[in-house]
Design a protein around this motif. Sequence first.
Motif, mmCIF file in Angstrom:
data_model
loop_
_atom_site.group_PDB
_atom_site.id
_atom_site.type_symbol
_atom_site.label_atom_id
_atom_site.label_comp_id
_atom_site.label_asym_id
_atom_site.label_seq_id
_atom_site.Cartn_x
_atom_site.Cartn_y
_atom_site.Cartn_z
ATOM 1 N N LYS A 119 -1.102 4.297 13.438
ATOM 2 C CA LYS A 119 -0.516 5.354 13.685
ATOM 3 C C LYS A 119 -0.076 6.362 12.443
ATOM 4 C CE LYS A 119 1.009 2.937 18.149
ATOM 5 N NZ LYS A 119 2.091 2.651 18.871
ATOM 6 N N VAL A 120 -0.095 7.602 13.221
ATOM 7 C CA VAL A 120 0.407 8.802 12.136
ATOM 8 C C VAL A 120 1.782 8.437 11.566
ATOM 9 C CG1 VAL A 120 0.810 11.143 11.898
ATOM 10 C CG2 VAL A 120 -1.162 10.384 13.324
ATOM 11 N N ASP A 121 2.505 7.773 12.465
ATOM 12 C CA ASP A 121 4.077 7.696 12.209
ATOM 13 C C ASP A 121 4.343 6.287 11.910
ATOM 14 O OD1 ASP A 121 3.714 6.475 14.750
ATOM 15 O OD2 ASP A 121 5.226 7.695 15.936
ATOM 16 N N ASP A 122 3.244 5.380 11.568
ATOM 17 C CA ASP A 122 3.640 4.031 10.940
ATOM 18 C C ASP A 122 4.554 4.069 9.893
ATOM 19 O OD1 ASP A 122 3.209 1.575 9.471
ATOM 20 O OD2 ASP A 122 1.312 1.260 10.649
ATOM 21 N N PRO A 123 5.622 3.390 9.952
ATOM 22 C CA PRO A 123 6.656 3.292 9.023
ATOM 23 C C PRO A 123 6.438 3.021 7.563
ATOM 24 C CG PRO A 123 7.175 1.682 10.743
ATOM 25 C CD PRO A 123 6.080 2.506 11.161
ATOM 26 N N ARG A 124 5.128 2.033 7.639
ATOM 27 C CA ARG A 124 4.729 1.486 6.256
ATOM 28 C C ARG A 124 4.403 2.739 5.347
ATOM 29 N NH1 ARG A 124 0.036 -2.577 8.542
ATOM 30 N NH2 ARG A 124 0.080 -0.823 9.949
ATOM 31 N N LEU A 125 4.193 3.868 5.953
ATOM 32 C CA LEU A 125 3.588 5.053 5.012
ATOM 33 C C LEU A 125 4.811 5.843 4.528
ATOM 34 C CD1 LEU A 125 0.505 5.988 7.334
ATOM 35 C CD2 LEU A 125 0.669 4.372 5.195
ATOM 36 N N ASP A 126 5.925 5.493 5.242
ATOM 37 C CA ASP A 126 7.001 6.231 4.953
ATOM 38 C C ASP A 126 7.580 6.665 3.353
ATOM 39 O OD1 ASP A 126 7.854 6.099 7.572
ATOM 40 O OD2 ASP A 126 9.520 5.300 7.228
ATOM 41 N N PRO A 127 7.107 5.745 2.323
ATOM 42 C CA PRO A 127 7.173 6.283 0.908
ATOM 43 C C PRO A 127 6.331 7.376 0.491
ATOM 44 C CG PRO A 127 6.848 3.777 1.145
ATOM 45 C CD PRO A 127 6.740 4.157 2.490
ATOM 46 N N ILE A 128 5.280 7.420 1.177
ATOM 47 C CA ILE A 128 4.548 8.596 0.718
ATOM 48 C C ILE A 128 5.222 10.034 0.966
ATOM 49 C CG2 ILE A 128 2.181 10.000 1.356
ATOM 50 C CD1 ILE A 128 1.272 7.435 2.125
ATOM 51 N N PHE B 124 0.968 -1.182 -0.088
ATOM 52 C CA PHE B 124 -0.095 -0.222 0.007
ATOM 53 C C PHE B 124 0.916 1.370 -0.124
ATOM 54 C CE2 PHE B 124 -1.919 3.363 2.049
ATOM 55 C CZ PHE B 124 -3.255 3.755 1.681
ATOM 56 N N GLY B 125 1.836 1.262 0.887
ATOM 57 C CA GLY B 125 2.824 2.443 0.950
ATOM 58 C C GLY B 125 3.419 2.983 -0.604
#
Length: 334
Positions: free
Chosen positions: A132-141, A94-95
């Motif tokens: 969470k807002v700081d979830d590392p799975r979202l880092d690519p965004i 997803f990220g």
Amino acid sequence: MVVKKTNIEKPKIPLIDGHNHLEILGSYWMEHSVEELLTMMDEMNVGVIVDLDGMENKEMLITHIERFKVKAPGRFYHMGGIDWSKWEEKGSKFGDWAAKQVEEQVKLGASGIKIWKNLGLHIKDPQGNLVKVDDPRLDPIFETAASLKIPVYMHISDPVAFFDPVDQFNERIDDLGEHPEWSFFGPQFPSFLEVIEQFANRIRRHKKTQFIGCHVASYAENLTWVSSLLDECPNLCVDISERIGELGRQPYTTRKFFIQYADRIIFGIDRLPDKVWYQIYARFLETDDEYFNYDPTYPPRQGRWFIYGIYLPDEVLGKVYYKNLSRILRINKQ
């Protein structure tokens, strides 16, 4: 009480409304002509409106670009966002998928992205866990936003009172009584401090990404905390939209805050673009008027108190009204 009232016809310096919505706050400007909107903007010294309606809806983003930006390219900027509903379909990818969508939105004409408060409070991953807002799975965004040199608007959390019990001691009882869905009190939600610290972690992690913390980084009640984060993170700016009710009841601290962080504060109203709202915001920023209503209605919607003007110097006004966001979005002055 008899106090001075300054009649403001329009803001004294041309400005960018850096946080607004041209549809989801009301359909008026979707039903009336763009030419009428431009006329109102000219009368109110509004050079540019930044429209954040595309934050989770690519179709709305495209519609707004075609309706507003195509007709007046220098007057409207639009933000895209993340379609969280695709997470189950995309799974562990997803990220990366969401990051590609950001690239596509920029190619379509978006000037940045908006992350809304459902991240951290409502969005769940395919396993049913609150993200969470700081979830590392979202880092690519956020790393993609840095590579594209576009800002990330983040509205994370809501007023602190929304996390308190909804009773007679809650200063936002009018709001919460009318909109019980705005309450985040209860074991199903993280605490305000948990969410706001996750937001701070996100800013700290992506040092090359330009963040705009909506609503004074969602913590206008505590300018000491916001100041500390601004000191720590030079990649963060904050907008003042929908928070003059909070800022104006602490005028001494707020004025010092604006002067100290004059290069980091962005004007915006987060209300349907309208003459009355621009006049109210200008009265707050430009005058030393005392104890006046920060809302066109009485009692004011956000809380039963009045505010004080902070009479900013013209140099600071110019930065807040126009220069700061102009630098971030690379807008040439109209």
